[in-house]
Design an enzyme around this catalytic site. Structure first.
Site, mmCIF file in Angstrom:
data_model
loop_
_atom_site.group_PDB
_atom_site.id
_atom_site.type_symbol
_atom_site.label_atom_id
_atom_site.label_comp_id
_atom_site.label_asym_id
_atom_site.label_seq_id
_atom_site.Cartn_x
_atom_site.Cartn_y
_atom_site.Cartn_z
ATOM 1 N N GLU A 1 1.074 -4.615 23.147
ATOM 2 C CA GLU A 1 1.570 -3.295 23.558
ATOM 3 C C GLU A 1 0.844 -2.819 24.802
ATOM 4 O O GLU A 1 -0.361 -3.002 24.897
ATOM 5 C CB GLU A 1 1.368 -2.300 22.410
ATOM 6 C CG GLU A 1 2.297 -2.596 21.261
ATOM 7 C CD GLU A 1 2.126 -1.650 20.082
ATOM 8 O OE1 GLU A 1 1.565 -0.559 20.248
ATOM 9 O OE2 GLU A 1 2.558 -2.024 18.995
ATOM 10 N N ILE B 1 2.376 2.892 2.462
ATOM 11 C CA ILE B 1 3.586 2.819 3.292
ATOM 12 C C ILE B 1 4.574 1.807 2.707
ATOM 13 O O ILE B 1 5.781 2.064 2.648
ATOM 14 C CB ILE B 1 3.240 2.485 4.761
ATOM 15 C CG1 ILE B 1 2.296 3.548 5.340
ATOM 16 C CG2 ILE B 1 4.510 2.405 5.606
ATOM 17 C CD1 ILE B 1 1.698 3.204 6.707
ATOM 18 N N GLY C 1 6.004 4.994 14.645
ATOM 19 C CA GLY C 1 5.891 5.116 13.196
ATOM 20 C C GLY C 1 5.509 6.504 12.697
ATOM 21 O O GLY C 1 6.195 7.087 11.863
ATOM 22 N N GLY D 1 0.867 -1.181 0.000
ATOM 23 C CA GLY D 1 0.000 0.000 0.000
ATOM 24 C C GLY D 1 0.900 1.226 0.000
ATOM 25 O O GLY D 1 2.070 1.155 -0.415
ATOM 26 N N ARG E 1 1.639 -3.882 12.545
ATOM 27 C CA ARG E 1 0.952 -4.193 13.796
ATOM 28 C C ARG E 1 1.618 -5.429 14.394
ATOM 29 O O ARG E 1 1.941 -6.381 13.666
ATOM 30 C CB ARG E 1 -0.531 -4.485 13.566
ATOM 31 C CG ARG E 1 -1.407 -3.251 13.369
ATOM 32 C CD ARG E 1 -1.551 -2.411 14.645
ATOM 33 N NE ARG E 1 -2.418 -1.261 14.464
ATOM 34 C CZ ARG E 1 -2.009 -0.055 14.032
ATOM 35 N NH1 ARG E 1 -0.752 0.143 13.737
ATOM 36 N NH2 ARG E 1 -2.878 0.935 13.906
ATOM 37 N N HIS F 1 6.455 2.049 19.187
ATOM 38 C CA HIS F 1 5.369 2.446 18.267
ATOM 39 C C HIS F 1 5.453 3.929 17.899
ATOM 40 O O HIS F 1 4.567 4.721 18.221
ATOM 41 C CB HIS F 1 3.993 2.113 18.864
ATOM 42 C CG HIS F 1 2.920 1.946 17.813
ATOM 43 N ND1 HIS F 1 1.863 1.073 17.951
ATOM 44 C CD2 HIS F 1 2.745 2.539 16.606
ATOM 45 C CE1 HIS F 1 1.078 1.146 16.878
ATOM 46 N NE2 HIS F 1 1.584 2.037 16.045
HETATM 47 C C1 GLV Z 1 -0.309 3.776 13.633
HETATM 48 O O1 GLV Z 1 0.062 2.723 14.055
HETATM 49 C C2 GLV Z 1 -1.387 3.941 12.709
HETATM 50 O O2 GLV Z 1 -2.048 2.951 12.341
HETATM 51 O O3 GLV Z 1 -1.625 5.083 12.315
#
Ligand code: GLV
Ligand code: GLV
Length: 319
Positions: free
Chosen positions: A267, A157, A287, A155, A238, A285
């Site tokens: 988490e 990312i 990102g 996708g 995830r 986490h």
């Molecule tokens: C972060 O983990 C998101 O899904 O935006």
């Protein structure tokens, strides 16, 4: 004026734009709201702005009441939202794609560099006061140039990660349910492989697929065994996409060379085994955690809510 409930602290600008048109109630604290307080707080809401740490399920939707029109999740992933339960109640769901693409790919690539060049390990040595000196064979890692990265989930990312990899001189292969647009495949020079083939051929496996029942433990013992013993696994998607116990076993056994993880199965818990391993780079986490990106994510969620409450179409619907 509608009632908008913001379930956690988000950048001010987004709250202000909601408050300009509506009655806003926000849990304006860094710590997550308790479930009990949340169920109370959402009562009578026409719109919810939610964070990924909250479970948006039937109970919460019913606590809000039948007037609820939209749940705007401030994240690209929306596995915390029961989309079916929302649909059954005619509640729209939105997420925040695109605005966090580059930040998340940067984090994933940073973890790859940390683990492949042993930067985290080196930093730990210096900070611990352990003596060190330059040496021809000291803390040697592996270069990325000429190696192959396998992108699982191409996708936005995944594509951004692939572009970074290309800039570092890597070849790209990918696995996804559907072939990507021919222009993207051409731009990336990317071949689509089945997962087993991707795992066998990649020097780096980077996960960018959404989490769902279908991707639960997508990477388990069997899959890790297919990877090269020189390969790295990067997960910025995830946690539960990877069987963390199996990953610890593979890292201990040297089945793979290392891992870079921004997300975890439970988490904020992190598997004890990961903490003991030097060949793992860990991030809590982060990102999308830049000022610019979090501001844009919150604003997009707010804009989705404003659109729905004006009777307009959502900007970034899911499901
Ligand atoms: C972060 O983990 C998101 O899904 O935006
Ligand atoms: C390393 O520091 C070099 O100069 O090659």
């Amino acid at each position: 004026m509608s009632r908008v409930v913001v379930t956690g602290r988000i950048p001010r600008q987004a709250v202000d734009s909601l408050a300009a048109e509506h009655d806003v109630v926000a849990h304006d604290e860094e710590d997550a709201v308790s479930r009990e307080a949340l169920l109370e707080m959402v009562r009578g809401a026409d719109a919810l702005v939610t964070l990924l740490t909250e479970s948006v399920d039937a109970e919460l939707l019913d606590a809000a009441g039948p007037q609820l029109k939209v749940v705007a999740n401030v994240a690209v992933g929306y596995n915390n939202v029961d989309v079916d339960a929302c649909r059954e109640r005619d509640v729209l769901v939105t997420n925040t794609p695109d605005v966090l693409t580059d930040a998340t790919a940067d984090t994933a690539f940073g973890l790859l560099l940390m683990v492949s060049r042993r930067l985290g390990e080196g930093e730990r040595i210096i900070r611990s006061g352990t003596p060190w000196k330059w040496g021809m064979f000291y803390l040697l890692g592996q270069g990325l140039q000429g190696k192959t990265i396998g992108i699982v989930g191409l996708g936005g990312i995944g594509a951004a990660m692939a572009r970074r990899a290309r800039a570092f001189g890597m070849d790209v292969v990918y696995h996804s349910r559907r072939p990507c647009a021919p222009e993207l495949a051409e731009e990336l020079g990317a071949t689509r492989l089945d997962l087993a083939e991707l795992l066998r051929t990649s020097d780096v496996v980077s996960l960018h697929c959404p989490y769902s029942e279908a991707t639960h433990h997508l990477i388990g013992a069997e899959q890790l065994a297919l990877m090269k013993d020189t390969a790295y696994l990067i997960n910025s998607a995830r946690g539960p996409i990877v069987d963390e116990e199996a990953l610890v076993q593979a890292l201990r056994a040297g089945t793979i060379a290392g891992a870079g993880l921004d997300v975890f199965e439970q988490e904020p818990e992190v598997h004890e085994g990961l903490l003991e391993l030097e060949n793992v780079a860990l991030a809590p986490h982060l990102g999308s955690a830049t000022v610019e990106t979090r501001t844009a994510m919150a604003q997009l969620a707010a804009d989705n809510v404003l659109a729905v409450l004006r009777g307009e179409a959502t900007l970034t619907p899911v499901g």
